[in-house]
Motif scaffolding. Structure first.
Motif, PDB file in Angstrom:
ATOM      1  N   GLY A 144       0.825  -1.224  -0.049  1.00 44.22           N
ATOM      2  CA  GLY A 144      -0.037   0.039  -0.061  1.00 44.22           C
ATOM      3  C   GLY A 144       0.936   1.422  -0.007  1.00 44.22           C
ATOM      4  N   ASN A 145       2.047   1.253   0.912  1.00 46.95           N
ATOM      5  CA  ASN A 145       2.890   2.311   0.793  1.00 46.95           C
ATOM      6  C   ASN A 145       3.493   2.509  -0.372  1.00 46.95           C
ATOM      7  OD1 ASN A 145       2.453   3.423   3.366  1.00 46.95           O
ATOM      8  ND2 ASN A 145       3.460   1.931   4.322  1.00 46.95           N
ATOM      9  N   THR A 146       4.057   1.536  -1.042  1.00 47.64           N
ATOM     10  CA  THR A 146       4.876   1.303  -2.358  1.00 47.64           C
ATOM     11  C   THR A 146       3.925   2.083  -3.525  1.00 47.64           C
ATOM     12  OG1 THR A 146       6.169  -0.415  -1.728  1.00 47.64           O
ATOM     13  CG2 THR A 146       5.885   0.033  -4.040  1.00 47.64           C
ATOM     14  N   LEU A 147       2.518   1.636  -3.429  1.00 48.93           N
ATOM     15  CA  LEU A 147       1.579   2.086  -4.405  1.00 48.93           C
ATOM     16  C   LEU A 147       1.304   3.335  -4.258  1.00 48.93           C
ATOM     17  CD1 LEU A 147      -1.217  -0.540  -4.872  1.00 48.93           C
ATOM     18  CD2 LEU A 147       0.371   0.130  -6.589  1.00 48.93           C
ATOM     19  N   TYR A 148       1.145   3.885  -3.070  1.00 47.86           N
ATOM     20  CA  TYR A 148       1.015   5.485  -2.845  1.00 47.86           C
ATOM     21  C   TYR A 148       2.265   6.529  -3.249  1.00 47.86           C
ATOM     22  CZ  TYR A 148       1.268   9.899  -0.231  1.00 47.86           C
ATOM     23  OH  TYR A 148       1.501  11.131  -0.133  1.00 47.86           O
ATOM     24  N   ARG A 149       3.242   5.860  -2.979  1.00 46.03           N
ATOM     25  CA  ARG A 149       4.580   6.581  -3.459  1.00 46.03           C
ATOM     26  C   ARG A 149       4.744   6.764  -4.928  1.00 46.03           C
ATOM     27  NH1 ARG A 149       6.040   9.979   0.460  1.00 46.03           N
ATOM     28  NH2 ARG A 149       6.025   8.801   2.812  1.00 46.03           N
ATOM     29  N   LEU A 150       4.414   5.370  -5.530  1.00 44.18           N
ATOM     30  CA  LEU A 150       4.655   5.158  -6.822  1.00 44.18           C
ATOM     31  C   LEU A 150       3.570   6.118  -7.729  1.00 44.18           C
ATOM     32  CD1 LEU A 150       6.109   3.793  -9.371  1.00 44.18           C
ATOM     33  CD2 LEU A 150       4.220   1.685  -9.038  1.00 44.18           C
ATOM     34  N   CYS A 151       2.302   6.170  -7.092  1.00 42.85           N
ATOM     35  CA  CYS A 151       1.474   7.010  -7.965  1.00 42.85           C
ATOM     36  C   CYS A 151       1.808   8.445  -7.733  1.00 42.85           C
ATOM     37  CB  CYS A 151       0.147   6.672  -7.493  1.00 42.85           C
ATOM     38  SG  CYS A 151      -0.640   5.300  -7.849  1.00 42.85           S
ATOM     39  N   TYR A 152       2.217   8.648  -6.498  1.00 39.43           N
ATOM     40  CA  TYR A 152       2.520  10.043  -6.333  1.00 39.43           C
ATOM     41  C   TYR A 152       3.899  10.497  -7.263  1.00 39.43           C
ATOM     42  CZ  TYR A 152       3.836  14.062  -3.041  1.00 39.43           C
ATOM     43  OH  TYR A 152       3.965  15.115  -2.500  1.00 39.43           O
ATOM     44  N   LEU A 153       4.790   9.430  -7.425  1.00 40.22           N
ATOM     45  CA  LEU A 153       5.798   9.960  -8.135  1.00 40.22           C
ATOM     46  C   LEU A 153       5.485  10.043  -9.872  1.00 40.22           C
ATOM     47  CD1 LEU A 153       9.234   7.997  -8.018  1.00 40.22           C
ATOM     48  CD2 LEU A 153       8.212   8.268 -10.247  1.00 40.22           C
ATOM     49  N   LEU A 154       4.658   9.173 -10.235  1.00 40.73           N
ATOM     50  CA  LEU A 154       4.281   9.132 -11.642  1.00 40.73           C
ATOM     51  C   LEU A 154       3.473  10.645 -11.820  1.00 40.73           C
ATOM     52  CD1 LEU A 154       3.730   5.407 -12.350  1.00 40.73           C
ATOM     53  CD2 LEU A 154       5.687   6.758 -12.965  1.00 40.73           C
ATOM     54  N   SER A 155       2.787  10.950 -11.108  1.00 42.29           N
ATOM     55  CA  SER A 155       1.913  12.404 -11.083  1.00 42.29           C
ATOM     56  C   SER A 155       2.675  13.360 -11.146  1.00 42.29           C
ATOM     57  CB  SER A 155       0.796  12.239 -10.070  1.00 42.29           C
ATOM     58  OG  SER A 155       0.924  12.240  -8.810  1.00 42.29           O
ATOM     59  N   GLU A 156       3.971  13.475 -10.511  1.00 43.66           N
ATOM     60  CA  GLU A 156       4.558  14.781 -10.339  1.00 43.66           C
ATOM     61  C   GLU A 156       4.852  15.641 -11.658  1.00 43.66           C
ATOM     62  OE1 GLU A 156       6.341  16.242  -7.562  1.00 43.66           O
ATOM     63  OE2 GLU A 156       6.522  14.491  -6.262  1.00 43.66           O
ATOM     64  N   ILE A 157       5.159  15.123 -12.698  1.00 42.79           N
ATOM     65  CA  ILE A 157       5.346  15.847 -13.805  1.00 42.79           C
ATOM     66  C   ILE A 157       4.136  16.432 -14.520  1.00 42.79           C
ATOM     67  CG2 ILE A 157       6.388  16.033 -16.047  1.00 42.79           C
ATOM     68  CD1 ILE A 157       8.622  16.173 -14.235  1.00 42.79           C
ATOM     69  N   PRO A 158       3.019  15.412 -14.557  1.00 46.14           N
ATOM     70  CA  PRO A 158       1.805  15.871 -15.178  1.00 46.14           C
ATOM     71  C   PRO A 158       1.177  16.908 -14.157  1.00 46.14           C
ATOM     72  CG  PRO A 158       2.076  13.553 -15.393  1.00 46.14           C
ATOM     73  CD  PRO A 158       3.099  14.133 -14.446  1.00 46.14           C
TER      74      PRO A 158
END
Length: 579
Positions: free
Chosen positions: A158-172
């Motif tokens: 769950g923490n990994t998914l949160y961070r991954l989605c957070y990371l991928l949405s940074e530039i957009p």
């Protein structure tokens, strides 16, 4: 950091002309312009070209509040001023005036007003983010995992998914932010993630848990770089570093507040047949949702756009104050006039920012420096439960390390500015962690007195976090609005990648001592010390290379370079990297 600026040298034919109270017209008439290379000594609240004007921690005499605060810049040279003139659609162009002069008393008064109107609310906003993304740790103390039939590996996922989605949405999200403006996008983000946070009240299983963690990551991604970009519209570089120190400290303050809120809210367990952790998600989500709506009316687009029905029809500042705000910023960093606050980033600008290899050492630091702290932080409440502390004692025992973290974070931010060294502060922070992580490897904590374990983990968690210094470091070494916007996002992506790594170091099969995990953390702390030293060496080498080329040029060649160069941002030969 060295800059090539246009210096105004006053001709001292008459002793009366040496007074600091010369009129603007007198200064302009008696100025002889020359281009020089000079180290700009900086403090936290000023660009101290004048050695008589320094911040309190730089151990100098108090300055005359009536002395001229206007700092020398390229705009003092008629030949260079036009080359650095802000674009015609820049939001502050109507207040741009190279001849403007003001005193330290006037500037300090305005900065204090900015702090109360801008920084205070920015701290409220980061508190909202921290409440909604971190209250899962308080929920863990109330049998959250057990109620949803989850194990610690599910928690890691769950923490990994949160961070991954957070990371991928940074530039957009940063692209959207630059297009519609940070003052609009930040409240939209707050409202979006708050709605998802409220929905966690109805979690039923592993799938709903993972979906909500992913959505909160998507909705909150890019929030930090957007705030940093927004604050850069109002503050000088070194003012920004200190304010970011307080801003990041507010996240620790939010964790303290979360502890007290959780202590009270979790006592609602059993009301309406619902567990206490469900009420925790619901109530804190509603609080942050309210703050999101308030942010729509409390965030002005820029220093010259504060007029609003909720902020006053005349705005926060007078015409003179707006003139000071605009010109003190643009004189320190002319690149801030190269884009307006509603100008979108194109694919070409994104690529130019991405391939700026001189910032990559800072991104690598972002991946590494917080990993040990994040790993222990995510498991603090679970470990306290493992060592026999009750639910409510576990919540309260998390408060001291957050208090310590606030103090050490602010102290190291000030120290970085006081000693003029960013990399050495990073080394110092890792040295703080080193003996503690060695102890965690050498001793079987599962067989140690629980209060000793709590003390060690509290000291480890209270380490002097250099996140604020490094966010300012990235902003400083970007030297353009375009690069600054993307670089802040990329640095934050690196930090999120760090959190993804941290979320997978402690494994369920390694509990409760985490022998393998602690060995990994020891290796990372040791590597971080080397990484900071290598980064400092890299920037010193880059500055030395530019010094050699610049010093080999004649003064006419330097002026011609400034007027005709196609180099942008930190690639300019007249720019020097901070380290």
């Amino acid at each position: 950091m060295s800059l090539v600026i246009a210096r105004s040298r006053i001709i001292k034919n008459d002793p009366s002309e040496e007074s600091s109270t010369l009129k603007t017209s007198d200064i302009e008439k008696k100025a002889v312009i020359s281009v020089t290379q000079s180290p700009v000594q900086v403090g936290a609240d000023d660009t101290a070209v004048d050695s008589n004007r320094r911040s309190w921690f730089r151990r100098s005499k108090a300055c005359d509040p009536n002395a001229i605060a206007t700092q020398p810049s390229v705009y003092d040279d008629p030949e260079l001023a036009e080359e650095y003139r802000p674009r015609p659609d820049w939001e502050g162009i109507h207040r741009f005036d190279p001849a403007a002069r003001w005193t330290w008393a006037e500037e300090n008064k305005i900065v204090k007003k900015l702090d109360t109107r801008i920084i205070v609310w920015a701290c409220v906003m980061i508190t909202a983010l921290e409440l909604d993304r971190s209250n899962i740790q308080q929920a863990n103390a109330d049998n959250f995992l057990t109620d949803l039939h989850l194990n610690r590996d599910d928690y890691n996922l769950g923490n990994t998914l949160y961070r991954l989605c957070y990371l991928l949405s940074e530039i957009p999200t940063q692209i959207i932010c630059k297009k519609i403006g940070a003052d609009r996008w930040l409240p939209i983000q707050m409202i979006s993630w708050s709605i998802v946070a409220v929905c966690q009240f109805w979690l039923t299983n592993r799938e709903s848990f993972l979906i909500c963690r992913a959505l909160i990551g998507i909705m909150s991604g890019g929030f930090t770089p957007a705030i940093i970009l927004y604050l850069s519209y109002f503050y000088k570089h070194h003012e920004l570093s200190i304010r970011l120190g307080y801003w990041y400290a507010a996240s620790s303050l939010a964790d303290i507040l979360a502890g007290f809120l959780a202590f009270g809210i979790l006592h609602l367990g059993g009301r309406a047949g619902q567990a206490g952790w469900r009420w925790l998600f619901l109530i804190e989500g509603l609080i942050t949702l309210t703050l999101g709506f308030l942010s729509f009316i409390l965030l002005p687009p820029s220093p010259t756009q504060t007029a609003h029905w909720a902020r006053g029809k005349q705005g926060w500042f007078t015409v003179k104050e707006e003139t000071i705000l605009v010109n003190r910023i643009i004189r320190e960093d002319p690149s801030k006039g190269s884009m307006h606050n509603r100008q979108p980033l194109t694919a070409k600008l994104l690529w130019m920012s991405f391939k700026d290899y001189d910032l990559w050492p800072l991104y690598i630091i972002g991946v590494m420096f917080l990993t040990p702290w994040t790993t222990v932080s995510q498991y603090f409440t679970l470990q306290m439960k493992d060592f026999g502390f009750s639910t409510f004692n576990t919540i309260l025992l998390a408060i001291p390390y957050n208090v310590l973290n606030i103090v050490t974070r602010i102290l190291i931010t000030y120290a970085g500015e006081m000693f003029g060294s960013l990399a050495w502060m990073g080394v110092l922070a890792q040295i703080w962690c080193l003996p503690l992580i060695i102890y965690m490897n050498a001793v079987d904590l599962s067989q140690t007195n629980k209060w000793i374990v709590w003390t060690v983990l509290t000291l480890f968690q209270g380490f002097p976090n250099t996140h604020a210094l490094q966010a300012g470091w990235v902003s400083r070494n970007s030297n353009s609005v375009r690069t600054r916007a993307i670089a802040a996002a990329m640095y934050n992506m690196a930090v999120q990648l760090s959190a993804i790594i941290a979320s997978n170091i402690y494994q369920n099969g390694d509990a409760p001592r985490y022998v393998i995990g602690n060995r990994v953390l020891l290796g990372i702390v040791s590597a971080n010390i080397v990484l900071y030293l290598a980064t400092k060496g890299y920037y010193m080498l880059r500055n030395h290379q530019r010094d050699r080329k610049w010093n080999a040029m004649t003064e006419d060649q330097r002026v011609d370079y400034i007027a005709t160069t196609q180099d942008e941002g930190n690639q300019r030969m007249d720019f020097r990297f901070a380290h």
